[in-house]
Design an enzyme around this catalytic site. Structure first.
Site, short mmCIF file in Angstrom:
data_model
loop_
_atom_site.label_atom_id
_atom_site.label_comp_id
_atom_site.label_asym_id
_atom_site.label_seq_id
_atom_site.Cartn_x
_atom_site.Cartn_y
_atom_site.Cartn_z
N LYS A 199 58.03 -12.88 40.20
CA LYS A 199 57.20 -11.93 39.44
C LYS A 199 56.38 -11.08 40.39
O LYS A 199 56.20 -9.88 40.15
CB LYS A 199 56.29 -12.66 38.44
CG LYS A 199 57.07 -13.22 37.28
CD LYS A 199 56.38 -13.02 35.94
CE LYS A 199 57.36 -13.32 34.82
NZ LYS A 199 56.81 -13.95 33.67
N LYS A 224 73.05 -12.46 31.72
CA LYS A 224 72.57 -13.27 30.59
C LYS A 224 72.05 -12.39 29.44
O LYS A 224 71.40 -11.38 29.70
CB LYS A 224 71.44 -14.15 31.12
CG LYS A 224 70.85 -15.11 30.14
CD LYS A 224 69.71 -15.89 30.78
CE LYS A 224 68.39 -15.29 30.39
NZ LYS A 224 67.27 -16.21 30.42
N LYS A 284 65.93 -11.45 26.11
CA LYS A 284 65.04 -10.68 25.24
C LYS A 284 64.41 -9.51 25.98
O LYS A 284 63.93 -8.57 25.37
CB LYS A 284 64.00 -11.56 24.55
CG LYS A 284 63.34 -12.60 25.40
CD LYS A 284 62.52 -13.54 24.51
CE LYS A 284 61.79 -14.56 25.38
NZ LYS A 284 61.26 -15.68 24.67
P1 ATP Z 1 63.71 -13.40 29.23
O1 ATP Z 1 64.93 -12.83 28.63
O2 ATP Z 1 62.50 -12.56 29.02
O3 ATP Z 1 63.91 -13.89 30.64
P2 ATP Z 1 64.43 -15.72 27.84
O4 ATP Z 1 65.18 -15.17 26.67
O5 ATP Z 1 65.18 -16.35 28.96
O6 ATP Z 1 63.40 -14.66 28.40
P3 ATP Z 1 62.75 -18.05 27.61
O7 ATP Z 1 61.53 -18.15 26.81
O8 ATP Z 1 62.60 -18.20 29.09
O9 ATP Z 1 63.40 -16.72 27.20
O10 ATP Z 1 63.88 -19.03 27.12
C1 ATP Z 1 63.72 -19.96 26.12
C2 ATP Z 1 64.91 -20.88 26.15
O11 ATP Z 1 66.11 -20.19 25.75
C3 ATP Z 1 65.20 -21.47 27.52
O12 ATP Z 1 65.48 -22.85 27.38
C4 ATP Z 1 66.42 -20.72 28.00
O13 ATP Z 1 67.22 -21.52 28.86
C5 ATP Z 1 67.16 -20.39 26.70
N1 ATP Z 1 67.95 -19.14 26.82
C6 ATP Z 1 67.45 -17.90 26.98
N2 ATP Z 1 68.44 -16.98 27.04
C7 ATP Z 1 69.62 -17.66 26.94
C8 ATP Z 1 71.01 -17.28 26.93
N3 ATP Z 1 71.38 -16.01 27.06
N4 ATP Z 1 71.95 -18.23 26.78
C9 ATP Z 1 71.58 -19.53 26.65
N5 ATP Z 1 70.28 -19.97 26.65
C10 ATP Z 1 69.31 -19.05 26.78
#
Ligand code: ATP
Ligand code: LTN
Length: 330
Positions: free
Chosen positions: A111, A193, A196
């Site tokens: 970050k 990936k 969000k």
């Molecule tokens: P950002 O996209 O902002 O990095 P994020 O979507 O990864 O955020 P987190 O709050 O870090 O959000 O993730 C919450 C949970 O969802 C974590 O356990 C993460 O491993 C899972 N996760 C997030 N995106 C994916 C994905 N594309 N596929 C599978 N699992 C996911």
């Protein structure tokens, strides 16, 4: 029964990736563990966030968790900011964390590398608060994404340090990282990936997307020009992603889907995935709206807060006694 705890930050809207990669696992765990799930909203303010957005995201997250099938009879669902013990224990653990330890946290380093200015002290000390979230409840297991594993390891070190200095204080937790493959990719850039924070909204399916919009996103997902339906994530990542999504939502094994689609085109497969996503979102959102309308969110959080609050109160009182912070006899 072993205890399991996890938290999620209300910093954005949940995606299909979050559902398939994380929430679905929680649904399975709730039958085998004493499960505590909380909204980590004190963590959301480590970066600037609009108060209205934070409030809305928090409510959406609770309602979506329940719409996905988290059962408040089995799982304790609570809101971090309602329990002041989290920040209290967070401070105590901050005072037991070394600068060097926190400086080594890769998420902080990343970050810092991305965000040139405006890094808050909270972003730096946040792993100590996360350790408090975990150690407060004597969690045996903590399911997290790979990016969070290092933070759980810090919690382990802090637990051991505390137990060594002050006598038995905390259970030493273990991280649980999902098996490989639990990674849903962006529909537009299938080597990245689904996230969000992705800039291109066409690549991400938001759980609150209009189902017909989500259907269009699937229909325009990037694939390849080979024209053969098979599961080959390396050479056909877009197709593999669509197969994974369909398999996760329908519980049909990937092999069996591949067999059914022999001799058919990508368009046919996309149509079936699009329908599956459309139906999944329609049902989920109907439940979501029902939960919002029922006004039950407050009730559920209150019950969860009460249950978690009792444990938190006792734990902090015990730790304060151990540290010499309480002077009155009990
Ligand atoms: P950002 O996209 O902002 O990095 P994020 O979507 O990864 O955020 P987190 O709050 O870090 O959000 O993730 C919450 C949970 O969802 C974590 O356990 C993460 O491993 C899972 N996760 C997030 N995106 C994916 C994905 N594309 N596929 C599978 N699992 C996911
Ligand atoms: N830091 C995590 C959210 C989080 C958490 C926790 C997860 C805060 N406290 C305790 C597991 C256990 C994140 O950013 N996803």
């Amino acid at each position: 029964m072993k205890r399991m705890l996890s938290g999620i930050k209300p910093t954005g809207r949940l995606t299909l990736g979050n559902y398939i990669g994380a929430i679905r696992q929680f649904l399975e765990y709730q039958n085998d563990y004493e499960l505590f799930i909380f909204i980590a909203n004190m963590h959301a303010i480590t970066v600037p966030i609009d108060p209205k957005e934070l409030k809305q995201n928090t409510k959406d997250l609770i309602a979506l968790y329940m719409a996905c099938g988290l059962d408040s009879e089995k799982t304790t669902l609570f809101l971090q900011s309602d329990l002041p013990q989290h920040t209290e224990l967070g401070w105590i653990l901050t005072c037991h964390s070394y600068m060097g330890e926190l400086q080594r946290m890769t998420q902080y380093k990343d970050k810092c590398a991305k965000q040139e200015s405006g890094i808050t002290a909270g972003l730096f000390t946040y792993p100590a608060l996360m350790a408090a979230d975990i150690l407060m409840y004597d969690a045996d297991y903590v399911p997290v994404g790979v990016d969070q594993k290092q933070h759980v390891e810090l919690a382990r070190n802090l637990a051991e340090r505390f137990n060594h200095r002050y006598g038995d204080s905390f259970v030493v937790p273990e991280p649980i990282v999902p098996k490989v493959g639990a990674k849903i990719m962006s529909l537009q850039n299938p080597t990245k990936k689904m996230s969000k924070s992705e800039e291109n909204p066409k690549g991400t399916i938001d759980l609150l997307d209009e189902p017909s919009v989500a259907r269009k996103k699937i229909m325009s997902a990037v694939t390849d020009s080979l024209g053969i339906i098979q599961y080959d994530p390396e050479n056909q990542p877009g197709l593999a992603n669509l197969l994974t999504i369909l398999s996760s939502l329908s519980n049909e094994p990937i092999d069996s889907i591949v067999n059914r689609f022999q001799g058919k085109g990508y368009g046919d497969l996309k149509k079936e995935v699009a329908e599956a996503v459309y139906n999944f979102l329609s049902e989920l959102q109907a439940k979501y709206r029902e939960i919002i309308a029922s006004g039950k969110i407050d009730e559920i959080i209150q019950a969860g807060n009460e249950k978690a609050g009792k444990i938190a109160y006792k734990k902090v009182a015990k730790i304060k006694r151990k540290l010499g912070l309480s002077i009155q006899k009990r």
